[in-house]
Design an enzyme around this catalytic site. Structure first.
Site, PDB file in Angstrom:
ATOM      1  N   SER A 150     -31.511  61.580  37.709  1.00  0.00           N
ATOM      2  CA  SER A 150     -30.306  62.117  37.067  1.00  0.00           C
ATOM      3  C   SER A 150     -29.212  61.064  36.999  1.00  0.00           C
ATOM      4  CB  SER A 150     -29.809  63.365  37.804  1.00  0.00           C
ATOM      5  OG  SER A 150     -29.550  63.086  39.157  1.00  0.00           O
ATOM      6  N   GLU A 151     -29.092  60.210  38.046  1.00  0.00           N
ATOM      7  CA  GLU A 151     -28.146  59.089  38.001  1.00  0.00           C
ATOM      8  C   GLU A 151     -28.700  57.879  38.736  1.00  0.00           C
ATOM      9  OE1 GLU A 151     -25.254  62.485  37.287  1.00  0.00           O
ATOM     10  OE2 GLU A 151     -26.521  62.116  39.026  1.00  0.00           O
ATOM     11  N   THR A 152     -28.270  56.716  38.257  1.00  0.00           N
ATOM     12  CA  THR A 152     -28.511  55.427  38.907  1.00  0.00           C
ATOM     13  C   THR A 152     -27.172  54.713  38.998  1.00  0.00           C
ATOM     14  OG1 THR A 152     -30.770  55.239  38.038  1.00  0.00           O
ATOM     15  CG2 THR A 152     -29.696  53.193  38.715  1.00  0.00           C
TER      16      THR A 152
END
Length: 318
Positions: free
Chosen positions: A49-51
């Site tokens: 979902s996020e990096t």
């Protein structure tokens, strides 16, 4: 592959004390040579979902402004997100102790400086999991939404909603529509119609619904709530930015007392149980308010939880 082309990265589970639960996060140590386009490509490669990307700067700049961090989804860069903030700060605490001042790591995000304070480490205690608490921006309260319109795009019934409190747009850096239910039992019926919901919310200045309801747990030391956040055909295990909006809404509209601790469980339906701990305060002299837009009376918005390291490795880039 040459060593010069390798970038260290880490995978952490955030808002969990155990591995393979909570919300996974990839963190890349960026030497400052990555372009925005390359960071976006890496985020797509990670497919989480996020990096996040940590860009170290001079020590005096970091002490004054915080450690520069950029947050990407697989589609875009975000000004702020909760579990990437908590997870990245937790990693910095473990691998870069020079970033810790008074048990706090401050991140310089696109939305501004966000401090994350950690519990003091007991002697002999394992490094992971790490328990921290971020302080988010003071909330901005936007428009209230029509309950029937919200029911139409969420698969819920108007009767499921808490009649005493509005459905409202709230932002502590990212805007969410906060939907309070009479009971957590109604969460099982949430079926977001993504295209219709996105079109509906875009007019209101938000992009996602955060739906939560009170739960009962005997002997609990904090108020218990359950939450879900569906998006893009999927579901988020834990949404720290939305949780900050939610506690702001709960305190402003009198569902939770100023300073009271709230325990939110999210991700249960997708087998990624997550534990978020929230609190916020009314400014001195303020009282629980109505639903007018603009700045509210809520401040000191805090979202906490645990982070645990799952994996680490190297990225080999062209």
């Amino acid at each position: 592959m040459s060593e010069e082309s390798a970038l260290d990265y880490f995978v952490l589970d955030v808002f969990s004390e155990t591995r393979l639960a909570g919300n996974p996060l990839a963190v890349v140590l960026n030497p400052g040579t990555l372009t925005t386009e390359m960071m976006q490509s890496i985020a797509r490669e990670m497919n989480l979902s996020e990096t996040t990307f940590i860009e170290r700067r001079a020590a005096d700049v970091e002490r004054r402004e915080g450690v520069r961090v950029r947050i990407f989804t697989t589609q875009e860069e975000l000004p702020f997100a909760g579990h990437p903030t908590l997870g990245t700060a937790s990693l910095l605490r473990a691998i870069a102790p020079e970033c810790v001042q008074d048990e706090t790591v401050t991140l310089a995000l696109n939305v501004g400086a966000v401090p994350v304070r950690f519990e003091s480490q007991a002697a002999g205690r394992p490094e992971w999991p790490v328990r921290g608490e971020m302080t988010q921006r003071d909330p901005e309260f936007g428009p209230t939404l029509d309950a029937a319109a919200v029911a139409a795009v969420t698969g819920l019934a108007v009767e499921d909603f808490d009649p005493a409190r509005p459905i409202q747009i709230v932002s502590t850096g990212t805007a969410f529509a906060i939907v309070l239910l009479r009971s957590a039992e109604a969460l099982a019926r949430l079926r977001l119609r993504q295209e219709e919901a996105a079109e509906f919310l875009s007019v209101q200045g938000a992009r996602w619904f955060y739906v939560l309801g009170p739960a009962t747990e005997h002997g609990a030391s904090a108020q218990q709530w359950r939450a879900r956040m569906q998006f893009n055909g999927g579901e988020d295990p834990a949404t720290g930015s939305a949780a900050g909006c939610a506690i702001s809404h709960l305190v402003r509209h009198g569902a939770v007392a100023s300073g009271e601790l709230v325990h939110v469980r999210q991700g249960v339906e997708i087998q990624r149980p997550s534990d978020l701990f929230l609190r916020a305060e009314l400014r001195e002299g303020a009282s629980a308010a109505g639903s007018d837009g603009g700045k509210g009376e809520v401040t000191n918005v805090r979202v906490g939880g645990s982070t645990i390291l799952v994996a680490k490795g190297c990225l080999f880039l062209p």
